[in-house]
Design a protein around this motif. Structure first.
Motif, PDB file in Angstrom:
ATOM      1  N   SER A   1       0.865  -1.201   0.125  1.00  0.00           N
ATOM      2  CA  SER A   1      -0.186   0.083  -0.109  1.00  0.00           C
ATOM      3  C   SER A   1       0.827   1.206   0.002  1.00  0.00           C
ATOM      4  O   SER A   1       0.715   2.269  -0.638  1.00  0.00           O
ATOM      5  N   ALA A   2       1.844   1.417   0.883  1.00  0.00           N
ATOM      6  CA  ALA A   2       2.922   2.478   0.708  1.00  0.00           C
ATOM      7  C   ALA A   2       3.582   2.530  -0.755  1.00  0.00           C
ATOM      8  O   ALA A   2       3.576   3.649  -1.149  1.00  0.00           O
ATOM      9  N   ALA A   3       3.916   1.522  -1.042  1.00  0.00           N
ATOM     10  CA  ALA A   3       4.568   1.812  -2.643  1.00  0.00           C
ATOM     11  C   ALA A   3       3.329   2.264  -3.519  1.00  0.00           C
ATOM     12  O   ALA A   3       3.893   3.069  -4.648  1.00  0.00           O
ATOM     13  N   ALA A   4       2.222   1.774  -3.562  1.00  0.00           N
ATOM     14  CA  ALA A   4       1.180   1.937  -4.473  1.00  0.00           C
ATOM     15  C   ALA A   4       0.890   3.493  -4.267  1.00  0.00           C
ATOM     16  O   ALA A   4       0.598   4.182  -5.481  1.00  0.00           O
ATOM     17  N   VAL A   5       0.863   3.885  -2.861  1.00  0.00           N
ATOM     18  CA  VAL A   5       0.657   5.571  -3.061  1.00  0.00           C
ATOM     19  C   VAL A   5       1.732   6.234  -3.847  1.00  0.00           C
ATOM     20  O   VAL A   5       1.441   7.314  -4.920  1.00  0.00           O
ATOM     21  N   LEU A   6       3.138   5.933  -3.939  1.00  0.00           N
ATOM     22  CA  LEU A   6       4.107   6.590  -4.411  1.00  0.00           C
ATOM     23  C   LEU A   6       3.825   6.307  -5.860  1.00  0.00           C
ATOM     24  O   LEU A   6       4.243   7.188  -6.655  1.00  0.00           O
ATOM     25  N   CYS A   7       3.496   5.115  -6.343  1.00  0.00           N
ATOM     26  CA  CYS A   7       3.516   4.629  -7.584  1.00  0.00           C
ATOM     27  C   CYS A   7       2.297   5.671  -8.131  1.00  0.00           C
ATOM     28  O   CYS A   7       2.357   6.047  -9.486  1.00  0.00           O
ATOM     29  N   PHE A   8       1.168   6.057  -7.551  1.00  0.00           N
ATOM     30  CA  PHE A   8       0.067   6.586  -8.045  1.00  0.00           C
ATOM     31  C   PHE A   8       0.567   8.044  -8.213  1.00  0.00           C
ATOM     32  O   PHE A   8       0.105   8.683  -9.384  1.00  0.00           O
ATOM     33  N   VAL A   9       1.174   8.699  -7.368  1.00  0.00           N
ATOM     34  CA  VAL A   9       1.732  10.047  -7.552  1.00  0.00           C
ATOM     35  C   VAL A   9       2.687  10.073  -8.824  1.00  0.00           C
ATOM     36  O   VAL A   9       2.478  11.216  -9.360  1.00  0.00           O
ATOM     37  N   ALA A  10       3.720   9.160  -8.577  1.00  0.00           N
ATOM     38  CA  ALA A  10       4.422   9.323  -9.924  1.00  0.00           C
ATOM     39  C   ALA A  10       3.839   9.149 -11.206  1.00  0.00           C
ATOM     40  O   ALA A  10       4.015   9.689 -12.303  1.00  0.00           O
TER      41      ALA A  10
ATOM     42  N   TYR B   1     -12.675  14.151 -11.491  1.00  0.00           N
ATOM     43  CA  TYR B   1     -11.457  13.368 -11.508  1.00  0.00           C
ATOM     44  C   TYR B   1     -11.759  12.128 -10.412  1.00  0.00           C
ATOM     45  O   TYR B   1     -10.881  12.228  -9.647  1.00  0.00           O
ATOM     46  N   PRO B   2     -12.575  11.276 -10.897  1.00  0.00           N
ATOM     47  CA  PRO B   2     -12.857  10.296  -9.945  1.00  0.00           C
ATOM     48  C   PRO B   2     -11.632   9.187  -9.582  1.00  0.00           C
ATOM     49  O   PRO B   2     -11.608   8.806  -8.607  1.00  0.00           O
ATOM     50  N   LEU B   3     -10.996   8.885 -10.684  1.00  0.00           N
ATOM     51  CA  LEU B   3     -10.424   7.619 -10.636  1.00  0.00           C
ATOM     52  C   LEU B   3      -8.928   8.230 -10.070  1.00  0.00           C
ATOM     53  O   LEU B   3      -8.001   7.389  -9.449  1.00  0.00           O
ATOM     54  N   PHE B   4      -8.147   8.840 -10.819  1.00  0.00           N
ATOM     55  CA  PHE B   4      -6.808   9.530 -10.609  1.00  0.00           C
ATOM     56  C   PHE B   4      -6.643  10.579 -10.042  1.00  0.00           C
ATOM     57  O   PHE B   4      -5.383  11.139  -9.945  1.00  0.00           O
ATOM     58  N   GLY B   5      -7.580  11.379  -9.646  1.00  0.00           N
ATOM     59  CA  GLY B   5      -7.368  12.797  -9.399  1.00  0.00           C
ATOM     60  C   GLY B   5      -6.873  13.721 -10.203  1.00  0.00           C
ATOM     61  O   GLY B   5      -6.675  13.369 -11.370  1.00  0.00           O
ATOM     62  N   CYS B   6      -6.741  14.845  -9.677  1.00  0.00           N
ATOM     63  CA  CYS B   6      -6.461  16.175 -10.435  1.00  0.00           C
ATOM     64  C   CYS B   6      -4.864  16.487 -10.520  1.00  0.00           C
ATOM     65  O   CYS B   6      -4.419  17.336 -10.978  1.00  0.00           O
ATOM     66  N   GLY B   7      -4.370  15.568  -9.540  1.00  0.00           N
ATOM     67  CA  GLY B   7      -2.962  15.693  -9.380  1.00  0.00           C
ATOM     68  C   GLY B   7      -2.532  16.121  -7.887  1.00  0.00           C
ATOM     69  O   GLY B   7      -3.225  17.068  -7.347  1.00  0.00           O
TER      70      GLY B   7
ATOM     71  N   LEU C   1      -5.816  12.388  -5.510  1.00  0.00           N
ATOM     72  CA  LEU C   1      -5.156  11.257  -5.800  1.00  0.00           C
ATOM     73  C   LEU C   1      -6.205  10.386  -6.414  1.00  0.00           C
ATOM     74  O   LEU C   1      -6.040   9.294  -7.173  1.00  0.00           O
ATOM     75  N   GLY C   2      -7.410  10.808  -6.464  1.00  0.00           N
ATOM     76  CA  GLY C   2      -8.257   9.777  -6.948  1.00  0.00           C
ATOM     77  C   GLY C   2      -8.833   8.782  -6.199  1.00  0.00           C
ATOM     78  O   GLY C   2      -8.143   8.280  -5.148  1.00  0.00           O
ATOM     79  N   LEU C   3      -9.749   7.891  -6.712  1.00  0.00           N
ATOM     80  CA  LEU C   3     -10.091   6.749  -5.734  1.00  0.00           C
ATOM     81  C   LEU C   3      -9.232   5.585  -5.643  1.00  0.00           C
ATOM     82  O   LEU C   3      -9.078   5.334  -4.295  1.00  0.00           O
ATOM     83  N   PHE C   4      -8.365   5.442  -6.422  1.00  0.00           N
ATOM     84  CA  PHE C   4      -7.085   4.455  -6.403  1.00  0.00           C
ATOM     85  C   PHE C   4      -6.187   4.876  -5.362  1.00  0.00           C
ATOM     86  O   PHE C   4      -5.867   4.113  -4.441  1.00  0.00           O
ATOM     87  N   GLY C   5      -5.608   6.022  -5.573  1.00  0.00           N
ATOM     88  CA  GLY C   5      -4.624   6.560  -4.466  1.00  0.00           C
ATOM     89  C   GLY C   5      -5.065   6.832  -3.079  1.00  0.00           C
ATOM     90  O   GLY C   5      -4.418   6.351  -2.195  1.00  0.00           O
TER      91      GLY C   5
END
Length: 463
Positions: free
Chosen positions: A66-75, A338-344, A378-382
Motif C-alpha cells: 500500500s505504501a508503494a502503491a501511493v508513491l506509484c500513483f503520485v509518480a 476526476y474520480p479515478l486518478f485525481g487532479c494531481g 489522488l482519486g479513488l485508487f490513490g
C-alpha cells in the motif's frame, strides 16, 4: 550508529518544525535533503554482512504494497500519457488541457496535446512526490531503528519529546510574556496546525510515565527512580496539554481529549499482570472511570477564551462551519470530475477554481479536510491505497496493545494508537497532513507502530 542516525533524523524534524512546519519549500527542501542522506547512509550501512539473527524482520506485505502503491500513483500522475488514453480515464483533464492551449493560442495545438499528464499541475505534483517519498523513507527508517534498538523501546520517542516539548513551552512563553499574542502557536503560523503537532505527541509522555511505574525494577535500582522519571514525563505532558488549551484550537482540544481517552481506557482496561487477566469488571470499570475523568476535563480544563471560541463558531477570524461545509460541497464537484486518478497532488487550489462558489474574493488553497483533499488529488485508487496503509498500521498497533511481549511494548503501542486517533479525527476539519512537519511526524509515529508490521512476530523482549 543507530543512535546517531536517530539523533540526526530528530534534528531534521526539529528544523522543519522551527521553520513554521516546513510550509516554505526552500526550508522543507533542506529537510528532504537531510532525510534522504540519512536514509542512504543507514541502509548502505545495513548492507554490510551481518549474522542472520541480527536481521530486521521483513515488512508486512500489505503495508509495504500500500505504501508503494501511493508513491506509484503520485509518480503516475507525472508520466506523459497518450491523450487518447487519458480521454477515457480522465476526460476532464483533457478538456482542461485543450482549454488552456486554446487560451494560450498555441500554434500547433494538435501536436501539443498528443501527450498529457494526469496531473493538472505537474510541478506541484513533483514536489509532493518528493515529500511523500520522504514520508515513506521516514517510516522505514524509524521502523528499522526501533527494531534494532528493541532494548530501548522508547528511544525513537525521545526526539519527539524534545522537539515538541520545546515547541509547547514556546507557546506557553508567548502567551505569558504580555505580548499582543493571545493564543499559543509556537513557530507555526496556524494555531490549529500547532495543536495538531502537539496532540500527536501528547500520549507518549503519558504512556511512558505509566510504563516507568509498571515495569519490573532491578533489585539494585532505587525505588524513587521510576517515580522521578514518571513525574518528569507527566510534567512534559502537562506542558503539552496546556499549550493545546492555550492555542484556542477547538478541534485540537477535542482531539487531544480523545487521544487521552483512548490511551487511558486502553491502559486501564487490561491490567498487565503477565497472565492477561481480562475479566469483565477489570475491563469496563477502569474504562468508565477514565471516560468520566476526560468528560470532566472537557468542562473544566478550557480557559474562558477557549470557551468563548466554542460559543462563537462564526468568529470572523476563523473559517466558519458553514464556509467549511460549502467548501466541501464545492470540492465534491472536483472529485466527481476526476474520480479515478485525481487532479494531481498539489493541484487542488488550481483545479478548484472551476467549482468554487464560496468566498469569491478569497483564495481557497485547501479543502480543510485531509480525506476529501486526498480523494480529489489522488482519486479513488490513490486514496484507497493510502487508507489501506493507515488502516493496516492502526490495526497492527491496536493488536499489539493486547499481545505485545513486554510492558514497554504494550504502552508504546497504546501511545501510537492514541496519537493516530487524535490526528485522524482532526483531519476531518483541517489539513494537518499537508503541513510537512506534521506529515513527517505522522510517518515517524507510524514507523514506531511499524515494529508490529512484520511477516513474523518479533521476539519478545524483557525489561
Amino acid at each position: 550508529m543507530s543512535f546517531a542516525i536517530l539523533a540526526a533524523l530528530g534534528i531534521c524534524f526539529g528544523y522543519a518544525v522551527l521553520q513554521k512546519g516546513g510550509v516554505d519549500w526552500g526550508d522543507w527542501s533542506l529537510t528532504l535533503l537531510g532525510v534522504g542522506a540519512l536514509g542512504c547512509l543507514h541502509f548502505l550501512w545495513e548492507l554490510r554482512p551481518r549474522p542472520s539473527g541480527d536481521r530486521v524482520p521483513a515488512l508486512d506485505p500489505l503495508a509495504g504494497f500500500s505504501a508503494a502503491a501511493v508513491l506509484c500513483f503520485v509518480a503516475l500522475q507525472l508520466v506523459p500519457l497518450p491523450t487518447s488514453l487519458v480521454r477515457h480515464i480522465s476526460p476532464r483533464r483533457v478538456e482542461l488541457q485543450e482549454a488552456v492551449l486554446a487560451v494560450a493560442h498555441t500554434s500547433s495545438p494538435q501536436a501539443s496535446t498528443r501527450f498529457v499528464t494526469l496531473s493538472a499541475v505537474p510541478h506541484a505534483t513533483a514536489e509532493y512526490l518528493l515529500t511523500t517519498s520522504s514520508y515513506v523513507l521516514v517510516f522505514l527508517l524509524i521502523r528499522d531503528l526501533s527494531l534494532r534498538l528493541a532494548k530501548w523501546p522508547w528511544a525513537a520517542v525521545w526526539p519527539l519529546l524534545i522537539v515538541v516539548g520545546f515547541e509547547a513551552a514556546l507557546g506557553l512563553f508567548q502567551v505569558n510574556t504580555g505580548n499582543a499574542t493571545t493564543f499559543a502557536s509556537g513557530t507555526y503560523a496556524s494555531r490549529d496546525h500547532y495543536a495538531g503537532l502537539i496532540e500527536m505527541v501528547l500520549p507518549f509522555p503519558v504512556m511512558f510515565a505509566v510504563a516507568a511505574l509498571r515495569r519490573d525494577r532491578n533489585q539494585f535500582e532505587s525505588p524513587a527512580a521510576p517515580a522521578i522519571k514518571a513525574s518528569f514525563l507527566l510534567g512534559i505532558a502537562a506542558i503539552m496539554l496546556v499549550a493545546i488549551i492555550l492555542s484556542l484550537s477547538r478541534m485540537g482540544f477535542l482531539a487531544a481529549l480523545a487521544s487521552l481517552l483512548v490511551a487511558g481506557a486502553a491502559a486501564a482496561s487490561f491490567r498487565w499482570n503477565g497472565t492477561g487477566d481480562r475479566r469483565s469488571w477489570r475491563r469496563w470499570v477502569p474504562t468508565a472511570a477514565v471516560t468520566f475523568i476526560v468528560v470532566f476535563g472537557f468542562f473544566f480544563l478550557p480557559t474562558n477564551p477557549l470557551l468563548a471560541r466554542f460559543a462563537d463558531f462564526n468568529n470572523a477570524s476563523d473559517i466558519s462551519p458553514d464556509t467549511r461545509i460549502q467548501i466541501w460541497r464545492d470540492a465534491m464537484g472536483l472529485v466527481k470530475d476526476y474520480p479515478l486518478f485525481g487532479c494531481g497532488m498539489g493541484g487542488f487550489e488550481s483545479c478548484f477554481l472551476k467549482y468554487k462558489t464560496v468566498g469569491p474574493m478569497y483564495t481557497v488553497d485547501y479543502a480543510h479536510n485531509d480525506y476529501l483533499q486526498v480523494l480529489a488529488e489522488l482519486g479513488l485508487f490513490g486514496f484507497a491505497a493510502g487508507l489501506l496503509f493507515v488502516s493496516r498500521v492502526f490495526q497492527r498497533a491496536f493488536r499489539a496493545t493486547f499481545h505485545s511481549g513486554s510492558v514497554d511494548g504494550r504502552y508504546v503501542a497504546i501511545a501510537c494508537v492514541a496519537s493516530m486517533t487524535a490526528i485522524l479525527l482532526h483531519s476531518f476539519v483541517d489539513f494537518n497532513m499537508y503541513v510537512p512537519a506534521n506529515g513527517m511526524l505522522f510517518a515517524w509515529i507510524a514507523g514506531i507502530a511499524g515494529i508490529s508490521l512484520t511477516r513474523r512476530s518479533p521476539a519478545k523482549t524483557t525489561t
